[in-house]
Write an enzyme that holds these catalytic residues in place. Structure first.
Site, PDB file in Angstrom:
ATOM      1  N   ASP A 107     -61.625  22.852   6.700  1.00  0.00           N
ATOM      2  CA  ASP A 107     -60.919  24.432   6.469  1.00  0.00           C
ATOM      3  C   ASP A 107     -61.490  25.665   6.388  1.00  0.00           C
ATOM      4  O   ASP A 107     -61.243  26.755   6.094  1.00  0.00           O
ATOM      5  CB  ASP A 107     -59.781  24.177   5.623  1.00  0.00           C
ATOM      6  CG  ASP A 107     -58.632  23.217   5.916  1.00  0.00           C
ATOM      7  OD1 ASP A 107     -58.297  23.404   7.147  1.00  0.00           O
ATOM      8  OD2 ASP A 107     -58.206  22.356   5.029  1.00  0.00           O
TER       9      ASP A 107
ATOM     10  N   ASP B  86     -54.700  20.246  12.677  1.00  0.00           N
ATOM     11  CA  ASP B  86     -54.810  21.261  11.906  1.00  0.00           C
ATOM     12  C   ASP B  86     -56.025  22.029  12.399  1.00  0.00           C
ATOM     13  O   ASP B  86     -56.216  23.329  12.344  1.00  0.00           O
ATOM     14  CB  ASP B  86     -54.620  21.296  10.604  1.00  0.00           C
ATOM     15  CG  ASP B  86     -53.712  20.200   9.940  1.00  0.00           C
ATOM     16  OD1 ASP B  86     -53.426  19.290  10.529  1.00  0.00           O
ATOM     17  OD2 ASP B  86     -52.989  20.469   8.906  1.00  0.00           O
TER      18      ASP B  86
END
Ligand code: GLY
Length: 391
Positions: free
Chosen positions: A107, A168
């Protein structure tokens, strides 16, 4: 087509007036302003409790969304207080990557694209550039060349996580494309291209729904199996994952120049739009399509709206889906801004009624900080020509 159909209804063209968009922006900035004093040296937690974000240090995968909102507010208003607050945060992001605080995951794109890289893009910040490049190198180190994917979570030697990609990550790839442009090192874009191709091949099912996560054998490169992490079940379609896919594949088209990614994003969008309850705001998993059937995920709706607006930019003027996606995006954003917006009193969020992690019971029917960010991004997109931080 109805909520259970296989393709989305084409909506007739509907443009918001500038006054309608401005009214939602004024309301959003009023909420940001009431919250700013609480997060001078801290950041909002990923999700709220009873509509209130607790202050946290710069340790989560979500901290960049707050800073991204400050940059958006500066772009919208030109008010220096937003820029100063964002720049203060960028120092924290530089420190975080230098000291390797909770950066052993994929991330890094969410974290650094909206903070350090946005600072470099908007102000020429060298601190932002250095921190962004450092983060991009860490992200590149998570690329497995045999599997052709960026490992999402965990130690690279952990057998339970090796070769595991998640939908994601499409939004983490812009950090690699940016670093490739900045350094002229082809390794960044090559990894991003290969991961994107694997995501299209393995995470997207034939009906254009998506797996949340997928495992690839790191010894042979062979596909293994799909599974969920935050969705209802392995074979259902987690709404936020689908939204990451819509927006992420549209950005993939932008970065690669390969129109097939726009088409893929459109197929995912059609699947998503065909499964919305009557008010246009998705349930947390697209296995649920009816009113009152399950908690909504306003954050997924906001992400999807941004993806639709990116698609509108990409599709040819003659494509009938263009007007329809613009109309759907406005329908979603207007509904978020009127029925999902947090009250000024008793909350420090922008949007309520999201779901963070239903299987863990975390942040269910709460605010989620990325939902706030993407709602504000959608409003910026509706108001003005805007160069995405993700581009
Ligand atoms: N990227 C994690 C989430 O959407 O919850």
């Amino acid at each position: 087509m109805t909520a259970n159909g296989t393709s989305a209804a084409l909506l007739p063209p509907t443009q918001p007036t500038p006054e309608q968009v401005d009214a939602l922006i004024v309301a959003a900035l009023a909420r940001l302003d009431r919250t700013m004093p609480q997060f001078v040296d801290h950041f909002p937690a990923p999700s709220s409790e009873s509509g209130v974000y607790a202050p946290i240090d710069n340790v989560e995968w979500t901290n960049g969304f707050w800073t991204g909102m400050l940059w958006l507010a500066w772009e919208l208003t030109g008010e220096v207080r937003y820029r100063l607050a964002a720049e203060r945060d960028v120092l924290s992001f530089a420190d975080r990557v230098e000291r390797r605080i909770n950066v052993d995951h994929h991330d890094l794109g969410f974290l650094y694209t909206l903070s350090a890289c946005a600072a470099h893009r908007l102000t020429g910040s060298e601190i932002g550039r250095t921190a962004g490049l450092d983060a991009a190198r860490l992200l590149l180190a998570r690329f497995d060349p045999v599997a052709g994917v960026i490992q999402a979570w965990g130690d690279m030697r952990d057998p339970a996580q090796r070769g595991r990609m998640i939908i994601d990550c499409n939004l983490n790839l812009p950090l690699l494309f940016w670093a490739g442009r900045e350094t002229l090192d082809p390794a960044f874009a090559e990894a991003a291209h290969r991961h994107l191709a694997q995501a299209a091949r393995l995470l997207v099912r034939p009906d254009a729904s998506t797996y949340h996560t997928y495992y690839v054998d790191t010894a042979t490169g062979q596909p293994r199996f799909g599974s969920t992490h935050q969705g209802h079940s392995d074979e259902s379609c987690w709404a936020r994952g689908q939204a990451w896919g819509i927006y992420g594949f549209a950005l993939g088209g932008l970065h690669t120049g390969d129109d097939s990614y726009f088409e893929l994003a459109a197929r995912l969008a059609d699947y998503f739009l065909a499964r919305l309850p009557s008010d246009g705001i998705c349930c947390w998993d697209l296995i649920f399509t009816g009113d009152g059937e399950a908690p909504r995920d306003s954050s997924a709706a906001a992400i999807a709206a941004c993806g639709l607006l990116e698609l509108v930019k990409a599709l040819p003027l003659s494509d009938p889906r263009r007007d329809s996606y613009a109309a759907w995006a406005w329908r979603i954003v207007e509904r978020l801004g009127t029925a999902y917006v947090a009250p000024l009193e008793g909350s420090n969020a922008l949007l309520l009624h999201a779901v963070y992690h239903m299987p863990n019971g975390a942040g269910v029917d709460e605010a989620c900080i990325w939902g706030d960010y993407f709602y504000l991004e959608a409003l910026v997109r509706l108001r003005q020509v805007w160069v995405p931080y993700w581009s």
